[in-house]
Motif scaffolding. Structure first.
Motif, PDB file in Angstrom:
ATOM      1  N   ARG A 396      33.834  33.749  23.155  1.00  0.00           N
ATOM      2  CA  ARG A 396      34.162  32.436  22.614  1.00  0.00           C
ATOM      3  C   ARG A 396      32.907  31.676  22.200  1.00  0.00           C
ATOM      4  NH1 ARG A 396      38.129  29.195  26.417  1.00  0.00           N
ATOM      5  NH2 ARG A 396      37.875  27.732  24.657  1.00  0.00           N
ATOM      6  N   ASP A 397      31.825  31.885  22.965  1.00  0.00           N
ATOM      7  CA  ASP A 397      30.594  31.137  22.674  1.00  0.00           C
ATOM      8  C   ASP A 397      29.804  31.740  21.512  1.00  0.00           C
ATOM      9  OD1 ASP A 397      31.282  29.496  24.735  1.00  0.00           O
ATOM     10  OD2 ASP A 397      29.913  30.430  26.201  1.00  0.00           O
ATOM     11  N   SER A 398      30.169  32.972  21.115  1.00  0.00           N
ATOM     12  CA  SER A 398      29.410  33.638  20.047  1.00  0.00           C
ATOM     13  C   SER A 398      29.917  33.168  18.691  1.00  0.00           C
ATOM     14  CB  SER A 398      29.568  35.162  20.152  1.00  0.00           C
ATOM     15  OG  SER A 398      29.078  35.613  21.397  1.00  0.00           O
ATOM     16  N   LYS A 399      28.963  32.998  17.722  1.00  0.00           N
ATOM     17  CA  LYS A 399      29.314  32.499  16.402  1.00  0.00           C
ATOM     18  C   LYS A 399      29.872  33.627  15.511  1.00  0.00           C
ATOM     19  CE  LYS A 399      25.939  28.729  16.415  1.00  0.00           C
ATOM     20  NZ  LYS A 399      24.767  28.148  15.725  1.00  0.00           N
ATOM     21  N   THR A 400      29.412  34.852  15.721  1.00  0.00           N
ATOM     22  CA  THR A 400      29.870  35.988  14.893  1.00  0.00           C
ATOM     23  C   THR A 400      30.229  37.168  15.805  1.00  0.00           C
ATOM     24  OG1 THR A 400      27.650  36.928  14.696  1.00  0.00           O
ATOM     25  CG2 THR A 400      28.338  35.320  13.019  1.00  0.00           C
ATOM     26  N   PRO A 401      31.026  38.072  15.280  1.00  0.00           N
ATOM     27  CA  PRO A 401      31.356  39.269  16.076  1.00  0.00           C
ATOM     28  C   PRO A 401      30.108  40.068  16.449  1.00  0.00           C
ATOM     29  CG  PRO A 401      32.870  39.080  14.233  1.00  0.00           C
ATOM     30  CD  PRO A 401      31.822  38.015  14.025  1.00  0.00           C
ATOM     31  N   GLU A 402      29.130  40.097  15.551  1.00  0.00           N
ATOM     32  CA  GLU A 402      27.914  40.842  15.837  1.00  0.00           C
ATOM     33  C   GLU A 402      27.174  40.239  17.016  1.00  0.00           C
ATOM     34  OE1 GLU A 402      26.587  43.706  14.713  1.00  0.00           O
ATOM     35  OE2 GLU A 402      28.511  43.997  13.681  1.00  0.00           O
ATOM     36  N   GLU A 403      27.161  38.907  17.044  1.00  0.00           N
ATOM     37  CA  GLU A 403      26.484  38.229  18.161  1.00  0.00           C
ATOM     38  C   GLU A 403      27.233  38.505  19.468  1.00  0.00           C
ATOM     39  OE1 GLU A 403      25.455  33.702  19.718  1.00  0.00           O
ATOM     40  OE2 GLU A 403      26.083  34.039  17.618  1.00  0.00           O
ATOM     41  N   ALA A 404      28.561  38.486  19.400  1.00  0.00           N
ATOM     42  CA  ALA A 404      29.360  38.760  20.594  1.00  0.00           C
ATOM     43  C   ALA A 404      29.105  40.180  21.077  1.00  0.00           C
ATOM     44  CB  ALA A 404      30.846  38.578  20.279  1.00  0.00           C
ATOM     45  N   ARG A 405      29.034  41.094  20.154  1.00  0.00           N
ATOM     46  CA  ARG A 405      28.818  42.490  20.531  1.00  0.00           C
ATOM     47  C   ARG A 405      27.460  42.673  21.188  1.00  0.00           C
ATOM     48  NH1 ARG A 405      27.479  46.911  18.007  1.00  0.00           N
ATOM     49  NH2 ARG A 405      26.839  45.832  16.122  1.00  0.00           N
ATOM     50  N   THR A 406      26.449  42.040  20.608  1.00  0.00           N
ATOM     51  CA  THR A 406      25.092  42.164  21.142  1.00  0.00           C
ATOM     52  C   THR A 406      24.997  41.571  22.536  1.00  0.00           C
ATOM     53  OG1 THR A 406      24.208  42.045  18.896  1.00  0.00           O
ATOM     54  CG2 THR A 406      22.681  41.634  20.708  1.00  0.00           C
ATOM     55  N   ARG A 407      25.585  40.361  22.744  1.00  0.00           N
ATOM     56  CA  ARG A 407      25.519  39.701  24.046  1.00  0.00           C
ATOM     57  C   ARG A 407      26.275  40.514  25.102  1.00  0.00           C
ATOM     58  NH1 ARG A 407      27.163  33.547  23.387  1.00  0.00           N
ATOM     59  NH2 ARG A 407      26.678  33.611  25.637  1.00  0.00           N
ATOM     60  N   LEU A 408      27.416  41.117  24.711  1.00  0.00           N
ATOM     61  CA  LEU A 408      28.163  41.951  25.679  1.00  0.00           C
ATOM     62  C   LEU A 408      27.355  43.190  26.070  1.00  0.00           C
ATOM     63  CD1 LEU A 408      31.765  41.866  24.135  1.00  0.00           C
ATOM     64  CD2 LEU A 408      31.038  40.841  26.306  1.00  0.00           C
ATOM     65  N   MET A 409      26.692  43.776  25.104  1.00  0.00           N
ATOM     66  CA  MET A 409      25.876  44.953  25.394  1.00  0.00           C
ATOM     67  C   MET A 409      24.762  44.614  26.354  1.00  0.00           C
ATOM     68  SD  MET A 409      25.665  46.592  21.536  1.00  0.00           S
ATOM     69  CE  MET A 409      24.378  47.743  21.982  1.00  0.00           C
ATOM     70  N   GLU A 410      24.120  43.430  26.130  1.00  0.00           N
ATOM     71  CA  GLU A 410      23.013  43.031  26.985  1.00  0.00           C
ATOM     72  C   GLU A 410      23.486  42.637  28.376  1.00  0.00           C
ATOM     73  OE1 GLU A 410      21.260  39.897  24.824  1.00  0.00           O
ATOM     74  OE2 GLU A 410      20.239  41.184  23.357  1.00  0.00           O
ATOM     75  N   ARG A 411      24.624  41.976  28.456  1.00  0.00           N
ATOM     76  CA  ARG A 411      25.096  41.478  29.739  1.00  0.00           C
ATOM     77  C   ARG A 411      25.658  42.595  30.623  1.00  0.00           C
ATOM     78  NH1 ARG A 411      26.250  40.883  33.992  1.00  0.00           N
ATOM     79  NH2 ARG A 411      27.362  39.222  35.100  1.00  0.00           N
TER      80      ARG A 411
END
Length: 878
Positions: A396-411
């Motif tokens: 929800r906090d991510s602006k784009t799907p790519e950002e969401a994907r990257t943050r999930l991978m890192e977390r």
């Protein structure tokens, strides 16, 4: 100068050789020979793959054949529609394929050779058995290659579960080689394959117990097993296939040959035409009509037999001269790793099992790879499900799907594939029930991965899978054999082509021989003029006549003491008035030699028979020799030495005995000597013999004949003179009831007294100028007829019963009237009398030598061999 530089000079021999080799390899690999793995040539493989890609499966509606042909030609096989449609048609023909792979609707031709309808009229779809050959093709089980224009990919081989090359066979002509592989029964092929899997060292002799012989779609009978065995063991062999026929009898009692099944690849219409042509050319006689009564229920060719014909003889001639019996020449050549090889039965099974092993291995690897991919995704899903609120908040906090994907991978330490799948996940998968399903699926996938790894680790498990899949195929598509097997038969037995009719063998003085049906001779009264028996040259005349049946074996003995062998049916047939054929053209007889004695036998393969019977030879100079029949049971084609003859002597008579007979020998001057054959010891085949009778020293006396009479016989002695006189005399004194008269001591009173061999004998006929010299002596009874023939060629047949019994020293009565003053009796022969006067029924004639009581005059009858074992023995004449 520039144009000349563009011309490259080459050696035409090398160019032709290179080009032709390239062409031949292209034909071998890409057109004419099947692959050992799936049993298909490229065009077959492309048709099935194209239909599969078209979705033209067994559970789908039929598609126009033109649509299928266009699909295959446009994508995979740019060699013309006729070759593709021809392949499609053959794959659908149940008489061409043991297990058809295409389900055709419409006119796909017939066993009569009719052409199929045009492809725009017919429809087709795959059969279920064909789908078994394409199953798992999308699981990386086989290699693919680019098609002809590099736009699509096609399989190099199909991942078939079925040993197609075995069950459907193949045929093709390449360059410098050809293949011709017969079809087999699927159930038997599966059993043999499983037996090989269980024991890789199994011998072909063991495999044959499972896969017994080819199994042709048109049925028929495999006639003889040697060719089948040779083909299984070497890859090459000749399998003889006969039609399946029945002999039916209609209400009128006429026989019919009914053909229900014909050999593989035989055109029924052409077969019927060939039978008609044989009848028109008179090569096969006895057929009155032929009709094709085949319908949708099965094949039925009806051949009507004439009333006087033998249906079995006609049938055997049809087997020989038509395709009712044909041979399938096995030539098991297939491509192994792209190279043509000759393969035996074990090779075919081994290569199929190796292919299936590779398919199962690659399929397992593919399924393991897919399972591991799914497990990887499920692991990511489960991580998110365990941290669902946090993951939702990150998205929800991510602006784009790519950002969401990257943050999930890192977390959460997810992979790129996992993070993409999570971002694209639907909200419904976040419900509690869906979460449980994902966890259950993960557990199931992990178990699958473990099992697949175990399969890849153990060959035994992969082989077990192959076996189980084969059993499944057998349960689905296995059926009973269509082609029967007759193990004990090989080549034609020549006797099959001839009825065992009674014949008369006639041999002229100059050596012409023929066989004539006994029915051509009519019985006449005593003293008749006779009927013309032969048209011979002026200097020739009929010298020997002899009764025999068609299946008898004739042993010919020449005056020089050689023995030859012929079947009666090998003797040329001639009418009563024909001349016959020179014996020299049938037997390898010396130019200065001729046949003048012969016997017939029917059991030279019976060891007990030939070792307990003997041949007794008598020569013109009164020499006798006794030899076991076994020594003459294996004559050579060029003859064997039967007796050693002195320069001024010749063989005049040969008799077959059982070892307990009385020998009676007569000379020209009317005397006869009687002694028991035990007076002559058994000698070797080439022995000279011992003296039997002392002849008069007038320079003209010679032995005219010999008879061998069993003990207690009721036969009389028949003698005939040159000028047509003859008489019968008892060998021993007989009363009115035909019983032997005994003296006061209980001893038989002989008419011809028993003496030792070598004496002069007693008078047997009163020889005068009116009677002429003695010419013949025979042992006869009232059931016999006499056939008397004179030097002018006239023959008369009269009943022995019409000739009364007379004394030993009497002159006799006139038997035949000689028209010409210088005419003389040439030969006398006895035959069995007929039941009714002037008619002779062959099937009613008593067959000599078959009754329980041994009759040495009649001899015996059976088959003989073709080799000879010699034992040299000579003895002085004293």
């Amino acid at each position: 100068m520039i144009e000349q530089d563009r011309i490259i000079k080459v050696n035409i021999d090398e160019e032709m050789k290179s080009s032709y080799i390239d062409y031949s390899m292209s034909v071998i690999v890409s057109r004419a020979l099947p692959d050992v793995r799936d049993g298909f040539k490229p065009v077959h493989r492309r048709v099935l793959f194209g239909m599969n890609e078209l979705g033209n499966n067994s559970d789908k509606p039929y598609k126009k054949s033109a649509r299928i042909v266009g699909e295959v030609m446009g994508k995979f096989h740019p060699h013309g529609d006729s070759s593709i449609y021809g392949t499609l048609v053959r794959l659908a023909q149940p008489w061409a394929m043991r297990y058809p792979l295409v389900d055709g609707q419409g006119n796909f031709g017939s066993v009569d050779g009719d052409s199929p309808a045009a492809m725009r009229y017919t429809e087709a779809r795959l059969r279920k058995i064909a789908e078994e050959m394409l199953v798992d093709i999308n699981k990386d089980t086989v290699d693919f290659q680019l098609n002809f224009d590099d736009t699509l990919k096609e399989p190099v081989v199909l991942p078939t579960r079925i040993p197609n090359l075995l069950i459907n066979g193949s045929s093709g002509i390449a360059v410098g080689m050809a293949t011709n592989m017969p079809p087999h029964n699927l159930a038997e092929a599966v059993d043999a394959t499983i037996a090989y899997i269980e024991n890789n060292e199994i011998e072909i002799s063991e495999l044959i117990k499972y896969i017994k012989a080819p199994d042709f779609p048109t049925g028929g009978i495999i006639y003889g097993y040697a060719g089948v065995k040779e083909a299984f063991e070497t890859g090459r062999g000749r399998v003889v296939v006969r039609s399946k026929v029945d002999i039916e009898v209609d209400d009128a009692g006429r026989e019919k040959i009914v053909v229900n099944e014909i050999p593989y690849q035989v055109n029924k219409a052409e077969l019927i035409k060939s039978v008609v042509a044989l009848v028109e050319d008179k090569r096969v006689e006895g057929i009155s009509h032929i009709n094709d009564e085949s319908d949708r229920d099965g094949m039925r060719i009806v051949i009507d037999i004439k009333r006087d014909a033998n249906s079995n003889v006609v049938l055997n001639k049809l087997f020989k001269y038509t395709a009712l019996q044909s041979s399938f020449s096995v030539n098991n050549i297939a491509l192994v790793n792209g190279r043509p090889r000759m393969l035996n039965l074990k090779d075919l099974i081994r290569h199929f099992v190796d292919h299936r092993h590779e398919v199962v291995t690659r399929r397992t690897q593919f399924e393991l790879s897919e399972a591991e991919k799914r497990a990887h995704l499920l692991e990511g899903f489960m991580i998110i499900l365990d941290n669902l609120d946090e993951a939702i908040q990150i998205i929800r906090d991510s602006k784009t799907p790519e950002e969401a994907r990257t943050r999930l991978m890192e977390r959460f330490g997810l992979s790129d594939v996992q993070s993409r799948a999570i971002v694209e996940m639907r909200l419904r998968q976040l419900t509690g029930m869906e979460q449980d399903k994902l966890r259950a699926e993960y557990e199931e996938v992990m178990n699958l991965i473990e099992r697949l790894k175990e399969i890849l680790a153990k060959v035994e498990l992969r082989m077990e899978i192959i076996k189980n899949e084969l059993v499944e195929v057998k349960d689905k598509f296995g059926d009973k054999r269509r082609t029967e097997i007759v193990y004990a038969s090989e080549e034609f037995n020549p006797e099959d082509f001839y009825s065992d009719d009674e014949m008369v063998i006639t041999i002229s003085h100059l050596g012409y021989i023929k066989r004539t049906a006994l029915t051509e001779f009519r019985t006449q009264g005593r003293g008749g003029v006779g009927s013309k028996g032969s048209d011979s040259r002026d200097e020739d005349f009929i010298e020997y006549i002899y009764p025999a049946s068609m299946h008898n074996t004739m042993l010919f003995f020449t005056q020089k003491g050689k023995c030859y062998w012929l079947k009666v049916y090998e003797i040329p047939e001639g009418s009563k008035n024909s001349k016959g054929r020179a014996i020299q053209n049938l037997l390898n007889i010396d130019a200065d030699d001729k046949v003048n004695a012969f016997i017939r036998v029917k059991g030279l393969n019976d060891a007990d028979y030939i070792n307990n019977h003997y041949l007794i030879f008598c020569t013109k100079n009164g020499i006798i020799k006794k030899t076991s029949l076994e020594a003459y049971s294996r004559p050579r084609q060029n003859g064997v030495n039967a007796i050693t003859i002195r320069e001024d002597d010749q063989v005049i008579q040969v008799r077959l005995t059982n070892g307990d007979t009385h020998v009676v020998i007569a000379n020209r001057n009317g005397r006869a000597i009687r002694f028991h054959e035990s007076q002559v010891r058994t000698m070797g085949r080439t022995a000279t013999g011992v003296r039997a009778m002392t002849l008069d020293e007038d320079g003209q006396d010679e032995v005219v004949g010999m008879i061998c009479v069993p003990n207690n016989t009721k036969e009389s002695v028949m003698v005939v003179s040159q000028k047509g006189y003859g008489k019968r005399t008892w060998l021993d004194e007989m009363d009115e009831n035909g019983e032997r008269i005994l003296d006061e001591n209980g001893t038989i009173v002989p008419v011809y007294r028993v003496t030792k061999r070598g004496g002069k004998g007693v008078k047997t006929m009163n020889i005068t100028e009116k009677t002429g010299k003695l010419v013949s002596i025979k042992s006869v009874n009232d059931d016999n007829d006499l056939m008397i023939i004179n030097k002018s060629g006239v023959v008369i047949r009269l009943k022995v019963a019409d000739i009364r019994i007379m004394g030993r020293a009497t002159q006799g009565v006139r038997l035949i009237n000689l028209d010409k003053r210088n005419d003389e009796i040439a030969s006398v022969c006895k035959v069995e009398t007929e039941r009714e006067e002037d008619t002779i029924e062959v099937n009613e004639a008593v067959e000599p030598g078959v009754n329980n009581e041994f009759n040495p005059e009649d001899n015996a009858m059976n088959n003989s061999g073709t080799e000879n074992v010699s034992s040299e023995e000579t003895e002085d004449n004293n």
